[in-house]
Enzyme design. Structure first.
Site, PDB file in Angstrom:
ATOM      1  N   LYS A 124       0.830  -1.206   0.000  1.00  0.00           N
ATOM      2  CA  LYS A 124       0.000   0.000   0.000  1.00  0.00           C
ATOM      3  C   LYS A 124       0.862   1.253   0.000  1.00  0.00           C
ATOM      4  O   LYS A 124       0.626   2.176  -0.783  1.00  0.00           O
ATOM      5  CB  LYS A 124      -0.927   0.013   1.217  1.00  0.00           C
ATOM      6  CG  LYS A 124      -1.956   1.148   1.171  1.00  0.00           C
ATOM      7  CD  LYS A 124      -2.688   1.332   2.483  1.00  0.00           C
ATOM      8  CE  LYS A 124      -1.904   2.222   3.412  1.00  0.00           C
ATOM      9  NZ  LYS A 124      -2.667   2.652   4.597  1.00  0.00           N
ATOM     10  N   ASP A 142      -6.829   0.704   0.995  1.00  0.00           N
ATOM     11  CA  ASP A 142      -6.888   0.772   2.451  1.00  0.00           C
ATOM     12  C   ASP A 142      -8.276   0.338   2.915  1.00  0.00           C
ATOM     13  O   ASP A 142      -9.079  -0.165   2.127  1.00  0.00           O
ATOM     14  CB  ASP A 142      -6.539   2.180   2.948  1.00  0.00           C
ATOM     15  CG  ASP A 142      -7.601   3.212   2.584  1.00  0.00           C
ATOM     16  OD1 ASP A 142      -8.551   2.887   1.845  1.00  0.00           O
ATOM     17  OD2 ASP A 142      -7.487   4.361   3.060  1.00  0.00           O
TER      18      ASP A 142
END
Length: 215
Positions: A124, A142
């Site tokens: 991420k 997320d």
């Protein structure tokens, strides 16, 4: 599980997002690629607002890997002690600074593999840095994107990798660069976890979520 929306539905959703905010921005404060890496790594299990408060003074004195090493772990810890998991994050930040200085001449690498090789930098974080700094159309998934993607039918998947792939596969190319920002912001401020603001949502007529909150 909600059914994946089709091409035309998704195109309409992102056309509306773009009409409201053509150039969505991430909410983590940074001044260069290095401070972006640090800010995103610190944001794990923390809010962007909280990270920005902690890094406001930190980045004035340590905005390069060498300056971070010169600052030292004790001073770094003092700056970020209001952030969750700050002790482990401080260790990772210092290890990353050392690697960047020793192996990359203090320059943040622009490849996902190299970024993921840094302590505390996962997929991420790497995707956020690639997208925001080098304008690569990567998708940083997320909790907000997981929730919104699966609720709405925009990007359906059981895990982060599946949702990331669904975004890449189903969202039209013209929207790929800003897709994750639109989704994060919508998930953060409209499609909230407990009480989504469906009554004022600009895509409620397309969204596949059956339990809409229309109060």
């Amino acid at each position: 599980m909600v059914k994946q929306l089709d091409y035309h539905q998704i195109t309409e959703i992102f056309t509306r997002f773009r009409a409201v905010d053509a150039e969505p921005k991430g909410e983590l404060d940074h001044t260069n690629a290095y401070t972006l890496v640090v800010a995103v790594a610190l944001s794990a299990q923390a809010t962007d607002v909280g990270v920005n408060k902690a890094t406001k003074e930190l980045f004035k004195v340590a905005d390069t890997p060498q300056k971070m090493l010169d600052l030292g772990i004790e001073n770094l810890t003092e700056h970020i002690k209001t952030i969750g998991l700050f002790r482990q994050k401080a260790k990772n930040v210092m290890k990353t600074a050392r690697i960047l200085v020793d192996d990359y001449d203090g320059i943040v690498p622009s490849s996902r593999a190299a970024l993921e090789g840094l302590p505390g930098v996962g997929r991420k974080t790497a995707n956020v840095v690639l997208n925001m700094w080098w304008h690569v159309p990567t998708q940083a998934v997320d909790t907000h994107i997981m929730r919104f993607g699966n609720r709405s039918g925009v990007a359906v998947g059981k895990d982060v990798v599946a949702v990331e792939r669904a975004i890449e596969d189903h969202i039209p190319a013209p929207f790929q660069q800003h897709a994750h920002h639109w989704m994060i912001l919508h998930g953060r401020y409209t499609c909230k976890a407990r009480k989504p603001l469906c009554s004022t949502c600009l895509i409620r007529d397309i969204c596949a979520f059956e339990e809409k909150n229309l109060d």
